[in-house]
Design an enzyme around this catalytic site. Structure first.
Site, PDB file in Angstrom:
ATOM      1  N   ASP A 138      79.422  46.479 -82.287  1.00  0.00           N
ATOM      2  CA  ASP A 138      79.440  47.908 -82.564  1.00  0.00           C
ATOM      3  C   ASP A 138      78.840  48.104 -83.959  1.00  0.00           C
ATOM      4  O   ASP A 138      78.516  47.136 -84.660  1.00  0.00           O
ATOM      5  CB  ASP A 138      80.862  48.489 -82.422  1.00  0.00           C
ATOM      6  CG  ASP A 138      80.808  49.992 -82.114  1.00  0.00           C
ATOM      7  OD1 ASP A 138      79.802  50.647 -82.446  1.00  0.00           O
ATOM      8  OD2 ASP A 138      81.777  50.520 -81.535  1.00  0.00           O
TER       9      ASP A 138
HETATM   10  C1  NOJ Z   1      80.068  53.487 -82.760  1.00  0.00           C
HETATM   11  C2  NOJ Z   1      80.732  53.665 -81.432  1.00  0.00           C
HETATM   12  O1  NOJ Z   1      81.972  53.005 -81.407  1.00  0.00           O
HETATM   13  C3  NOJ Z   1      79.887  53.166 -80.280  1.00  0.00           C
HETATM   14  O2  NOJ Z   1      80.522  53.525 -79.082  1.00  0.00           O
HETATM   15  C4  NOJ Z   1      78.506  53.700 -80.371  1.00  0.00           C
HETATM   16  O3  NOJ Z   1      77.744  53.300 -79.258  1.00  0.00           O
HETATM   17  C5  NOJ Z   1      77.882  53.227 -81.672  1.00  0.00           C
HETATM   18  N1  NOJ Z   1      78.659  53.728 -82.777  1.00  0.00           N
HETATM   19  C6  NOJ Z   1      76.425  53.660 -81.832  1.00  0.00           C
HETATM   20  O4  NOJ Z   1      76.355  55.000 -82.108  1.00  0.00           O
END
Ligand code: NOJ
Length: 762
Positions: A290
């Site tokens: 993430d």
């Molecule tokens: C953080 C989020 O937890 C995730 O779900 C997302 O895809 C990413 N950021 C990218 O924006």
């Protein structure tokens, strides 16, 4: 079934053989190229330097409108495998051109974006889509989203989000498919199929990401990013199944969760990504971290610095780092020091390259938006309308106040902060959602009945959180002078989603007071609630005649809601998650364990019933709350209809079956009402005695069926004994001989039951 790309281990011998044919110019497949993807991956890897391999493992934020020089240089140098958040097609094409034509090996870029429930045309939030219980509409919604997103050069979405969540305080429950592993698995597969299509090389398909692996939805007290503790048995029986289903459906990637799982943050968790994902499930796609979650391993306190975080994440199996750059900074040194074997890097890079080949990016790296269907075309809008229509759940309808009859009404008051809020109805995670496309309920009601009903509108509150009640007199006055009141309440999109958790999930602001004031006007009051999560509606439920829970319904929410309110269609959504009476009941979900002291109506003594003069020392001595009892406000899978569905004659095709057999459970369903409507027929089972204790009920099947008035159908569900398997004490899947109950009905509280038994094969 799995898509059949087996994992690759790069062997020096094989490389030696294949090296002869490997030149950067040979990467693009000539038309009659017979090489398999695996051969091409091996050939390409053999030509890569360590720095180029690490480049493939690096995903860079490219959200700047103009392309920064350093990004172009990094791509040219082979230091970037993927970008995210760039949605200008010319920019994306130019960055692809640099990758393909100016980098040494010409490896195209993965272009990622959060396309969660639509791109420009927005479908209901995923939790709303789950309320449709309709894999076909969920698949269609993802397909529309993929086609629209693909016009910008996006070839990879970070969806579906399939974290099981049983905590409506958690803001990200909006993005989830609800509380149940079976429902979430079925819909996860539909979403993956919708995004990825049959063939990822087809125009308008994009790679999907099953996220967040794993357990993120169980954060303590629903606080986003907070600690997660889930025993392995529960991980396997509740949290893993949607991921396993997505892997089996051929999902290209998984995203590691931000959260700490049992003391090891998911991004550094080898058990999750190596033992389970690779060794048990044979996943051949790739895992992305993430956002900056590799470096966060140090913030969690798992590691002392970024370099150690890279070591943990790589050895745990995170193939690509999102946004953090620490792989680029430290991985080469870790290899040089002999702490990470280059064979491990090769296998990880192979996972990424395999995805690029599957997408056909080497043959076709560029995007021509004109080759794709136009944005927000008729099909897209109709899909969004249908999804919104099927997602709304009718929670209450006293005396059949709904549907309203445009013929019988002279006037209707449309009141509330969410009646005409084009942006808010789109919900969370709509980076690219076009609010200009939104049709609000207020506008849709006007167009539907405005010609013969006087539709009055008052916002009454600036927003849902407002504490200013100055317009409430006017609202009450308008209600008094109208034949019915449509009260649009709930939460704006900002109140749910990532990092938007709430500890109190009542209607925010002074909305409950607005309800009270409107109630005093003495007219039928219909609450339409737009929200990103279940809300505790206990303080308004008795003050309104009807409640239609519409979630954040997306672009076409207005027309869908108008059609439901005025009976053009019957509501057919069912709750994908339990609605608690009060927040202290959380987590409350239908598939709970029985406990050693199960509550029943006879055992419950509520706080107000304790005799003030002779307090009972012991109440029922069972598992309930003195002030809330043990039942939810609205159970899982509940939802009313304008039709009246009657279930009868459940039967099992056999009293006894053996392991490997299939049993058929069926029941008769009749529409006793006077309108045609969809019903979601559900099958639940209970395994009475287990090697580990089993839930009181588990969903094992569902069907959305349309019945005409008076129509009776027999609904069948075929259950194989494998469908009854669960992870036992040794964590292995097992189906145990013994007694089972099975229910069919229209909610998780159905009482229509039959029994069967699995007997030993010998
Ligand atoms: C953080 C989020 O937890 C995730 O779900 C997302 O895809 C990413 N950021 C990218 O924006």
């Amino acid at each position: 079934m799995r898509s059949g790309y087996s994992r690759i281990l790069v062997s020096a011998a094989l490389l030696g053989l294949l090296l002869v044919t490997t030149m950067s110019s040979s990467i693009a497949n000539p038309p009659n190229d017979q090489r398999t993807i695996e051969q091409r991956v091996v050939e390409l890897l053999a030509d890569m330097t360590l720095a180029e391999k690490i480049g493939q493992m690096n995903q860079v934020n490219a959200s700047d409108e103009d392309m920064p020089h350093h990004l172009q240089e990094a791509i040219k140098a082979g230091r970037v495998g993927s970008i995210l958040n760039q949605v200008n097609v010319d920019t994306v094409n130019e960055l692809q051109r640099i990758a393909v034509e100016e980098s040494r090996l010409g490896i195209p870029l993965l272009v990622g974006r959060d396309v969660i429930h639509g791109f420009k045309t927005v479908m209901p939030i995923p939790l709303g889509q789950a309320a449709t219980w309709n894999p076909d509409i969920v698949r269609a919604g993802a397909q529309v989203a993929a086609r629209e997103a693909a016009t910008t050069g996006i070839n990879w979405t970070f969806a579906p989000m399939i974290d099981i969540s049983r905590d409506p305080r958690w803001g990200r429950i909006a993005e989830s498919l609800g509380e149940d592993p079976y429902l979430a698995s079925e819909l996860a597969v539909a979403m993956v199929e919708g995004f990825q299509g049959d063939d990822l090389t087809d125009a308008g398909t994009i790679a999907a990401t099953a996220k967040h692996f794993a357990g993120y939805g169980a954060s303590e007290s629903g606080r986003d990013y907070a600690t997660v503790n889930i025993p392995e048995n529960e991980l396997r029986n509740v949290y893993f199944p949607p991921f396993k289903a997505a892997v089996d459906a051929g999902v290209v990637s998984l995203m590691a969760a931000f959260s700490d799982l049992d003391g090891v943050p998911a991004t550094g968790n080898r058990f999750l990504m190596r033992d389970v994902l690779r060794d048990e499930w044979n996943f051949s796609g790739f895992v992305v971290s993430d956002w900056d979650s590799v470096r966060q391993l140090a913030i969690h306190g798992l590691t002392a610095n970024d370099k150690e975080s890279v070591y943990e994440a790589v050895t745990a199996g995170v193939d690509m780092e999102m946004a953090g750059q620490s792989y680029v900074d430290h991985l080469e040194a870790l290899v040089d020091e002999g702490r990470i074997d280059v064979a491990m890097i090769d296998a990880m890079v192979a996972n990424i390259l395999r995805a690029k080949f599957r997408l056909g990016l080497f043959e076709n790296p560029y995007t021509d938006p004109k080759a794709l269907p136009p944005i927000a075309n008729e099909h897209a809008l109709e899909t969004a309308r249908k999804a919104a229509l099927q997602s709304a759940v009718l929670l209450k309808n006293d005396h059949g106040v709904l549907p309203l009859s445009a013929k019988k009404l002279n006037s209707v008051a449309v009141i509330g902060p969410l009646a005409d809020a084009p942006y808010e109805q789109l919900g969370t995670w709509i980076f690219d959602g076009d609010r200009e496309l939104s049709i609000t309920p207020m506008h849709a009601i006007h167009s539907l009945v405005g010609h013969n009903v006087d539709v009055r509108y008052l916002r009454a509150m600036d927003n849902s959180r407002s504490r200013a009640s100055k317009a409430f007199d006017e609202a009450a006055e308008m209600a008094r002078g109208s034949d019915a009141v449509l009260l649009f309440l709930g939460e704006e999109s900002i109140l749910s989603g990532e990092a938007h958790s709430r500890a109190d999930i009542n209607l925010p602001g002074d909305q409950a007071e607005l309800v009270r004031r409107i109630r005093e006007a003495g007219k039928p009051v219909i609450a339409v609630i737009l929200a990103g999560r279940p809300l505790t509606l206990t303080n308004i439920v008795d003050r309104v005649d009807a409640i239609l829970f519409a979630w954040h319904p997306g672009t076409m929410g207005g027309p869908a809601i108008a059609d439901l309110l005025f009976g053009i269609e019957s509501p057919s959504g069912k709750l994908p998650v339990t609605f608690p009476r009060m927040v202290g009941q959380i987590p409350i979900y239908y598939s709970q364990k029985r406990t050693g002291k199960p509550p029943s109506p006879d055992t419950v003594v509520l706080i107000d019933d304790i005799d003030a003069h002779a307090p009972q020392l012991s109440t029922g001595m069972t598992a309930y709350h003195l002030d809330a009892g043990y039942t939810p406000l609205f159970p899982f899978a509940y939802g009313l209809s304008y039709a009246e569905f009657d279930y009868q004659r459940i039967r099992a095709s056999a009293r006894e079956i053996r392991p490997g057999d299939t049993i058929r459970i069926s029941a008769e369903l009749t529409n006793k009402g006077d309108v045609a409507a969809d019903e979601i027929v559900q099958l639940y089972i209970r395994d009475l005695v287990g090697n580990v204790t089993r839930p009181v009920r588990e969903l094992k099947g569902f069907k959305r069926l349309r019945l005409e008035p008076g129509q009776t159908v027999t609904v069948d569900f075929d259950l194989h004994t494998d469908d009854l398997a669960f992870a036992g004490r040794d964590m292995q899947l097992m189906t145990e001989p013994g007694e089972f109950h099975a229910w069919i009905g229209g909610s998780s509280e159905t009482e229509l039951r039959t029994e069967f038994r699995i007997i030993d094969s010998d």
